[in-house]
Enzyme design. Structure first.
Site, mmCIF file in Angstrom:
data_model
loop_
_atom_site.group_PDB
_atom_site.id
_atom_site.type_symbol
_atom_site.label_atom_id
_atom_site.label_comp_id
_atom_site.label_asym_id
_atom_site.label_seq_id
_atom_site.Cartn_x
_atom_site.Cartn_y
_atom_site.Cartn_z
ATOM 1 N N LYS A 11 0.849 -1.200 0.000
ATOM 2 C CA LYS A 11 0.000 0.000 0.000
ATOM 3 C C LYS A 11 0.883 1.248 0.000
ATOM 4 C CE LYS A 11 -4.039 -1.760 2.489
ATOM 5 N NZ LYS A 11 -4.991 -1.536 1.393
ATOM 6 N N ARG A 15 -10.463 -11.344 1.734
ATOM 7 C CA ARG A 15 -11.278 -12.434 1.172
ATOM 8 C C ARG A 15 -10.577 -13.783 1.293
ATOM 9 N NH1 ARG A 15 -11.402 -9.253 -4.455
ATOM 10 N NH2 ARG A 15 -11.188 -7.579 -2.936
HETATM 11 N N1 BES Z 1 -8.243 -3.550 4.208
HETATM 12 C C1 BES Z 1 -8.363 -3.190 2.841
HETATM 13 C C2 BES Z 1 -9.659 -2.443 2.525
HETATM 14 C C3 BES Z 1 -9.736 -1.021 2.984
HETATM 15 C C4 BES Z 1 -9.159 -0.027 2.253
HETATM 16 C C5 BES Z 1 -10.453 -0.695 4.081
HETATM 17 C C6 BES Z 1 -9.255 1.289 2.640
HETATM 18 C C7 BES Z 1 -10.573 0.619 4.480
HETATM 19 C C8 BES Z 1 -9.988 1.605 3.767
HETATM 20 C C9 BES Z 1 -8.337 -4.433 1.956
HETATM 21 O O1 BES Z 1 -7.576 -5.475 2.412
HETATM 22 C C10 BES Z 1 -7.766 -4.003 0.641
HETATM 23 O O2 BES Z 1 -6.628 -3.644 0.624
HETATM 24 N N2 BES Z 1 -8.577 -4.053 -0.407
HETATM 25 C C11 BES Z 1 -8.141 -3.645 -1.683
HETATM 26 C C12 BES Z 1 -8.689 -4.637 -2.681
HETATM 27 C C13 BES Z 1 -8.127 -4.463 -4.067
HETATM 28 C C14 BES Z 1 -6.657 -4.840 -4.074
HETATM 29 C C15 BES Z 1 -8.890 -5.329 -4.995
HETATM 30 C C16 BES Z 1 -8.697 -2.254 -1.953
HETATM 31 O O3 BES Z 1 -9.815 -1.963 -1.532
HETATM 32 O O4 BES Z 1 -7.970 -1.442 -2.511
HETATM 33 MN MN MN Z 2 -5.537 -5.311 1.805
#
Ligand code: BES
Ligand code: MN
Ligand code: ZN
Length: 486
Positions: A270, A344
């Site tokens: 991230k 997931r």
């Molecule tokens: N924990 C995150 C989702 C999230 C993002 C929650 C921002 C709250 C605020 C999750 O694990 C994630 O990183 N999801 C990705 C999925 C993508 C790679 C398909 C996302 O939402 O960017």
């Molecule tokens: Mn994630």
């Protein structure tokens, strides 16, 4: 915090012995029937332009002549509904919480009769406003001196209001547990910490608990969960909590909470800004702990199972790589195209594990996608369900608990995005409809039971100045289970 009913004395609110009186009135016109000193003070405030009779407005008055309570706060509600009442309470308590009052008498005028929902709301609003995080900040000043609340009512209504307080206290305790765990930083709230919280809860509240370690999870074959955990120095935990409030033969409701105690994204790292907020990525797990606390405090006549797959998502030499293929507990293979779509992966194995309980329903709760935040913002959680009846139950529970959700689609057409040339499915489906394709991924593991998924990425915590966990969706889940318990 203490909540009681107070039967109003004949001569009215002026004689109530409390440090403060919070009077909630219905908007537009001043209510009839207030005792003279209060009626006069309110009229004077309106005439002077200090109080406008609009929903959400509130005014503080010190030492009103003829009123025994030294402090008076007036708050205006749009109507007598619980939602408006909640907003007015928040505004009124906001004026009192920084002051010297410990004991507040809360009274309503012109709102009609108060019911259990009003008492429940008072308990949850008061508790939410006075919570302070101190685990890693012991110097944090108390948010408030407020400690005692008396809700003024008629004798005939007291029993109903007391039942509302009981519910409100239990939900508030569950919300507080969820907030506290979500707020703890990733180096404190580890998978092992969540396991010890589960054990402590089991001990204090009469639940059964079992914690599976890496070896157990390997033996079971949770290849997806293991892949997420494999680069972390923190040992993974798979937590199983059980509340047995009904006959052994009664099918349980299973709650599955995403327990990523820190989400770096893994190799699909991230960006740095706001990455600290990924300590909240165990908000689903926290809500399962909180809900089970509320369920146990209310001694619900229902069987409930809580499942928490807990681990960190880290990069490193041992980390799972984009393109790696793993075999989930269900036997289905997954091409991990993006290691940041880890929620997931831990959930799918927990959902398959849920089959062994022959559940009446399975609900997973997860801070799953940024896309859900884009879709719904921070007010409503995303609700996905293959069952119209279950979805309706959950939406209604959200209304009762002032913890709203919004139903999202699960059309078959969205499933195509998960196709992979190298496995049964990929773990991402592209940017478009990202919260829906995530739900479609989970749905592939739920054929054997009634299932719903709550994406709480936008609702489990607040960003910015008031950064912190919200304890959602503990109120929604507790109301759902209350209704199921009958
Ligand atoms: N924990 C995150 C989702 C999230 C993002 C929650 C921002 C709250 C605020 C999750 O694990 C994630 O990183 N999801 C990705 C999925 C993508 C790679 C398909 C996302 O939402 O960017
Ligand atoms: Mn994630
Ligand atoms: Zn995550």
């Amino acid at each position: 915090m203490d909540f009681k009913t107070l039967i109003a004395p004949k001569d009215g609110l002026c004689t109530v012995a409390a440090d403060a009186l919070l009077l909630v009135i219905a908007g537009k016109v001043l209510p009839d029937g207030l005792d003279a000193p209060l009626a006069q003070a309110l009229k004077a405030a309106v005439d002077a332009g200090d109080l406008s009779l609009k929903a959400g407005q509130a005014l503080y008055l010190h030492h009103v002549a003829g009123v025994k309570a030294a402090r008076v706060a007036v708050a205006v509600a749009a109507d007598g509904q619980a939602t408006a009442w909640r907003k007015a309470l928040a505004a009124g308590l906001g004026l009192l919480k920084g002051g010297g009052a410990q004991h507040v008498a809360v009274a309503a005028s012109g709102l009609g009769t108060l019911g259990d929902a009003h008492a429940e709301a008072l308990a949850s609003v008061a508790d939410a406003q006075t919570y302070v995080y101190r685990h890693t900040k012991p110097s944090a000043p108390p948010a408030s001196k407020l400690a005692r609340f008396s809700l003024v009512c008629d004798k005939a209504d007291a029993a109903l209001l007391e039942s509302g307080f009981k519910r409100g206290r239990a939900i508030a305790a569950g919300v507080a547990l969820a907030r506290e765990n979500a707020n703890r930083p990733g180096n404190h709230c580890t998978p092992s910490h969540l396991a010890s919280e589960a054990k402590a809860l089991a001990k204090s509240h009469g639940l059964k608990v079992q914690v599976l370690d890496r070896k157990d999870v390997e033996k079971l074959g949770m290849g997806a969960f293991l892949a997420v955990a494999q680069a972390s120095k923190q040992p993974l935990k798979f937590i199983v909590l059980r509340w047995n409030g009904a006959a052994k033969t009664a099918a349980p409701v299973v709650l599955v909470g995403k327990g990523i105690t820190f989400d770096t994204g893994g190799i699909s790292l991230k960006p740095a800004p706001e990455m600290d907020e990924m300590k909240f990525d165990m908000g689903g797990a926290a809500s399962v702990l909180g809900t089970l606390r509320a369920v146990a405090e209310l001694k619900l006549k229902l069987n409930v199972v809580g499942l928490i797959p807990a681990c960190e998502n880290m990069p490193g030499g041992a980390a799972v790589k984009p393109g790696d293929v793993v075999t989930s507990l269900s036997g289905q293979t997954i091409e991990i195209l993006n290691t940041d779509a880890e929620g997931r992966l831990v959930l799918c194995d927990a959902l398959t594990y849920a089959e062994r309980f022959k559940p009446a329903a399975v609900i997973d709760i997860a801070t799953l996608t940024g896309a859900c935040v884009i879709a719904l913002g921070h007010h409503r959680s995303g609700l996905f369900s293959s069952s119209d009846a279950l979805a309706a139950e959950l939406l209604a529970a959200g209304e009762r608990g002032a913890d709203l959700a919004w139903r999202m689609p699960l059309d078959e057409a969205y499933d195509e995005a998960l196709k992979s040339n190298f496995a049964d499915m990929g773990n991402v489906g592209g940017r478009a409809g990202g919260s829906i394709t995530a739900a479609k991924f989970l749905q592939r593991y739920t054929a054997k039971f009634d299932w719903a998924h709550l994406d709480i990425a936008g609702t489990a915590w607040t960003s910015g100045q008031a950064k912190g966990g919200t304890g959602r969706p503990v109120p929604l889940l507790t109301h759902f289970l209350l209704a199921r318990a009958g």
